[in-house]
Enzyme design. Structure first.
Site, PDB file in Angstrom:
ATOM      1  CE  LYS A  13     -65.595  21.567  34.569  1.00 50.96           C
ATOM      2  NZ  LYS A  13     -65.064  22.037  33.296  1.00 50.96           N
ATOM      3  NE  ARG A  88     -58.055  23.873  26.194  1.00 50.53           N
ATOM      4  CZ  ARG A  88     -56.742  24.048  26.163  1.00 50.53           C
ATOM      5  NH1 ARG A  88     -56.007  23.639  27.148  1.00 50.53           N
ATOM      6  NH2 ARG A  88     -56.162  24.629  25.125  1.00 50.53           N
ATOM      7  NE  ARG A 127     -64.332   8.645  37.215  1.00 47.98           N
ATOM      8  CZ  ARG A 127     -64.168   9.753  36.512  1.00 47.98           C
ATOM      9  NH1 ARG A 127     -65.071  10.699  36.533  1.00 47.98           N
ATOM     10  NH2 ARG A 127     -63.112   9.909  35.755  1.00 47.98           N
ATOM     11  NE  ARG A 160     -63.104   4.802  32.654  1.00 51.90           N
ATOM     12  CZ  ARG A 160     -63.034   5.930  31.975  1.00 51.90           C
ATOM     13  NH1 ARG A 160     -63.256   5.940  30.677  1.00 51.90           N
ATOM     14  NH2 ARG A 160     -62.742   7.059  32.568  1.00 51.90           N
ATOM     15  NE  ARG A 171     -57.613  12.322  33.259  1.00 56.67           N
ATOM     16  CZ  ARG A 171     -57.994  11.064  33.526  1.00 56.67           C
ATOM     17  NH1 ARG A 171     -57.690  10.091  32.717  1.00 56.67           N
ATOM     18  NH2 ARG A 171     -58.687  10.796  34.613  1.00 56.67           N
TER      19      ARG A 171
END
Ligand SMILES: [Zn+2]
Length: 232
Positions: A13, A88, A127, A160, A171
């Protein structure tokens, strides 16, 4: 044209929104940015939103809808906007529909950038950033020249904690349930357009644009165009 951009985190997105904004000439209204902007204003609403955000609680749906409607009244959104991060939940989607209907407006298209969950997890765990300056890399799509080292400053690359697989999965599980409600809402309204988010960026953009209702109405929507749109 009011467009709702949907996708799991990491679906792309953030890549597509600015491209679409430029191609369509309409602004991106991102919920986080919008709420922070309102919270920074010296008004009753601003103080209330700031207080809620400080406590980490969710801003009530009615308040968020009101903030989006106000923002849609700004001159740069006269031809529409791309909504990112809102609605949402299914409840928010219904509240937004109702509020827009009162203004004889509507969400014209909901674009889902569809990427399978396994692929999302892989993207997020790809990442890494450098220790020294946080320069971002992607082990698959944008790897460093020397494995494990930052191209700019030579410092070590690391993942991270937020991007570790177990964290990502936890998540995602929380985020995908409400996203499913929003998808179902727009599918039921017949305006959901799902594109395969695993394709190249420009192919995804092209497919999104091709799926939007009447491109002519998108660019420089006139008062007459707006009326025709409402009648339809
Ligand atoms: Zn670096």
């Amino acid at each position: 044209m009011v467009i709702v951009l949907l996708g799991a985190p990491g679906a792309g997105k953030g890549t597509q929104a600015p491209i679409l904004s430029e191609r369509l000439g309409i602004p991106i209204l991102a919920s986080g940015d919008l709420l922070r902007a309102v919270a920074a204003t010296d008004t009753d609403l601003g103080r209330e939103v700031a207080r809620i955000m400080q406590t980490g609680a969710l801003v009530p749906d009615a308040t968020t809808v009101g903030i989006f409607l106000d923002r849609l009244d700004a001159p740069d959104a006269a031809a529409g906007a791309i909504l990112d991060g809102f609605p949402r939940t299914g409840t928010q989607a219904a509240a937004l529909d109702e509020a827009l209907a009162e203004r004889r407006s509507k969400v014209d298209a909901a674009i889902l950038i569809d990427v399978p969950e396994a692929e999302i997890v892989r993207r997020m765990t790809d990442r890494v950033i450098c220790r020294a300056n946080g320069h971002p890399y992607n082990l698959r799509t944008a790897p460093p020249a020397v494995p494990g080292r930052c191209d700019v400053d030579g410092s070590a690359l690391y993942r991270r904690a937020d991007d570790e697989e177990s964290t990502v999965r936890a998540r995602l599980a929380k985020q995908l349930a409400p996203l499913g409600e929003v998808i179902a809402h727009y599918r039921q309204r017949g305006i959901l357009h799902a594109v395969d988010g695993r394709r190249a960026i420009d192919e995804v953009t092209a497919e999104i644009l091709a799926g939007l209702p009447s491109q002519a109405a998108a660019s420089g929507r006139s008062a007459a165009g707006a009326t025709a749109d409402r009648v339809r």
